[in-house]
Design an enzyme around this catalytic site. Sequence first.
Site, mmCIF file in Angstrom:
data_model
loop_
_atom_site.group_PDB
_atom_site.id
_atom_site.type_symbol
_atom_site.label_atom_id
_atom_site.label_comp_id
_atom_site.label_asym_id
_atom_site.label_seq_id
_atom_site.Cartn_x
_atom_site.Cartn_y
_atom_site.Cartn_z
ATOM 1 N N GLY A 182 23.603 16.701 16.692
ATOM 2 C CA GLY A 182 23.755 15.511 17.558
ATOM 3 C C GLY A 182 23.481 15.779 19.027
ATOM 4 N N ASP A 226 26.271 20.836 17.000
ATOM 5 C CA ASP A 226 24.915 21.318 17.302
ATOM 6 C C ASP A 226 25.019 22.825 17.492
ATOM 7 O OD1 ASP A 226 22.155 21.630 18.520
ATOM 8 O OD2 ASP A 226 22.240 19.450 18.402
ATOM 9 N N ARG A 262 20.321 12.385 12.982
ATOM 10 C CA ARG A 262 19.213 11.591 13.510
ATOM 11 C C ARG A 262 18.106 12.528 13.987
ATOM 12 N NH1 ARG A 262 19.417 7.714 18.768
ATOM 13 N NH2 ARG A 262 19.218 9.684 19.853
ATOM 14 N N HIS A 315 13.441 16.146 10.512
ATOM 15 C CA HIS A 315 11.967 16.121 10.640
ATOM 16 C C HIS A 315 11.451 17.352 11.399
ATOM 17 C CE1 HIS A 315 11.046 14.067 14.780
ATOM 18 N NE2 HIS A 315 12.122 14.820 14.865
HETATM 19 C C1 LIG Z 1 15.132 16.376 17.622
HETATM 20 S S1 LIG Z 1 16.736 16.853 18.170
HETATM 21 C C2 LIG Z 1 17.690 15.413 17.778
HETATM 22 C C3 LIG Z 1 18.952 15.331 18.560
HETATM 23 C C4 LIG Z 1 19.810 14.088 18.270
HETATM 24 N N1 LIG Z 1 20.234 14.001 16.901
HETATM 25 C C5 LIG Z 1 19.034 12.855 18.654
HETATM 26 O O1 LIG Z 1 18.582 12.101 17.787
HETATM 27 O O2 LIG Z 1 18.833 12.643 19.864
HETATM 28 C C6 LIG Z 1 17.217 18.022 16.952
HETATM 29 C C7 LIG Z 1 18.571 18.621 17.205
HETATM 30 O O3 LIG Z 1 18.895 19.503 16.126
HETATM 31 C C8 LIG Z 1 19.526 20.635 16.661
HETATM 32 N N2 LIG Z 1 19.399 21.754 15.726
HETATM 33 C C9 LIG Z 1 18.310 22.516 15.470
HETATM 34 N N3 LIG Z 1 18.587 23.470 14.573
HETATM 35 C C10 LIG Z 1 19.886 23.293 14.245
HETATM 36 C C11 LIG Z 1 20.757 24.006 13.361
HETATM 37 N N4 LIG Z 1 20.325 25.031 12.653
HETATM 38 N N5 LIG Z 1 22.018 23.562 13.266
HETATM 39 C C12 LIG Z 1 22.476 22.515 14.004
HETATM 40 N N6 LIG Z 1 21.690 21.807 14.852
HETATM 41 C C13 LIG Z 1 20.413 22.211 14.973
HETATM 42 C C14 LIG Z 1 18.783 20.859 17.953
HETATM 43 O O4 LIG Z 1 19.483 21.717 18.844
HETATM 44 C C15 LIG Z 1 18.642 19.447 18.478
HETATM 45 O O5 LIG Z 1 19.717 19.054 19.260
#
Ligand SMILES: C[S@@+](CC[C@H](N)C(=O)[O-])C[C@H]1O[C@@H](n2cnc3c(N)ncnc32)[C@H](O)[C@@H]1O
Length: 395
Positions: free
Chosen positions: A236, A260, A298, A302
Amino acid sequence: MATSLSDLTTTVESALSSLPPSDKIEDAERMRLLGIINQLQTALEPPLLSIQRLCFSHYGIVAVRVAQGMGVFDSFVEAQGTEMTLAELSSKTKGDEALLKRIMRYLCAHHIFKETTQNTYQPLPLAMIFGTGSVPGDMIKHFHTNLQVTAKMFEYFEKNGYKNPEDLNDAPFQLAYNTRDTYFEWLQKNPTEQQVFNSVMTESLQYCGKDWFNIYPVPEKLKCSPSRVLLVDIGGGVGHDIIAFRKQFPELPGKLVVQDLAHVIDDIQEPLPDSITAVAHNMFDPQPFRGAKSYYMRTVLHDFPDRQVVAALSRIREAMAEDSILLIHEHTVPEGPNMPPLAATLDLHMMEIFSSLERTEEQWIALLEKAEFKVNKIWKDQSNAHHTALFEATL
Ligand SMILES: C[S@@+](CC[C@H](N)C(=O)[O-])C[C@H]1O[C@@H](n2cnc3c(N)ncnc32)[C@H](O)[C@@H]1O
């Protein structure tokens, strides 16, 4: 009888003068009209102009990035948007006046500034939003970093024999930045890039239609006792989405959790409302909040190839109670003709950074089923002009 080009020009000119203010235009209507204008441009352009557009489009982001580096936008923000001569601007910015003049010439020619008289610049609306710390300014920095990756795609495919990337540790990103780290591992080691990324994410869905909680019947579906966790927002970011959710439903019983990676959670600047807990958690590790009413993600999945998506979903499945709900809010890419250019571009972006992809609804359903979920319903806003969907799944 066919309209003459001169009649058409007059019609378009008059449309321009009667256009309502931008903030009064509905997004769906805006997108429809822009689509038509795009088609009009394609139909009008002789090949040479189309080729020029293809060949020169990347200079825009580079010129804005250089202007940011010189301090151009910050100077105009500080001067509250008043006009400046080249000499005045030069006294407030870094670098040579001769270079500044050339950068300003480009920015004026591209409607970011207006040269009101020779060597005097008036900022247009875009110029006032690229200052330090602004989300649009951070978008330029973020995608300028990505541009180095895009430039390596051809070399990557020449080397790998044009295979579709599927390995999170071996995308064009790794070639461009000479690393085996995943993008998120690399961000962790580059705090400035990480901060910019977090900032960009806070507005990443601004043009993606309604918030999920305005599409989904939240009060009816997300009922739980005050002591239970109502929603875990996995990946998030800095909590922007779950804060918006709480604002919309201040009275809804249950606790809220945003998860996160540790360095993202550490970047949360403002204290979160009492009912929201921020927890560092890697989604590939066992989910510590077991039996929550809902788990939500969210645009996190992807960023990952299928193998990692199934692994992350399995960690959620193991934690779910019989009545838990999984909510996946994602971009969807349509099949067939009339492909929105942005959706097709984001697909390449996912590929270059993560060896991932933008998925069709069918691909999302297949992945959820592969992770042993039952997809109950796909929720969308009515027009779905933005090609996002909320997948509701249960055990
Ligand atoms: C594209 S961003 C989306 C952030 C948020 N959900 C939004 O829609 O604005 C992807 C998020 O996934 C987190 N993320 C990536 N790898 C992760 C992991 N292994 N565990 C938890 N979060 C992760 C990233 O740090 C980032 O904040």
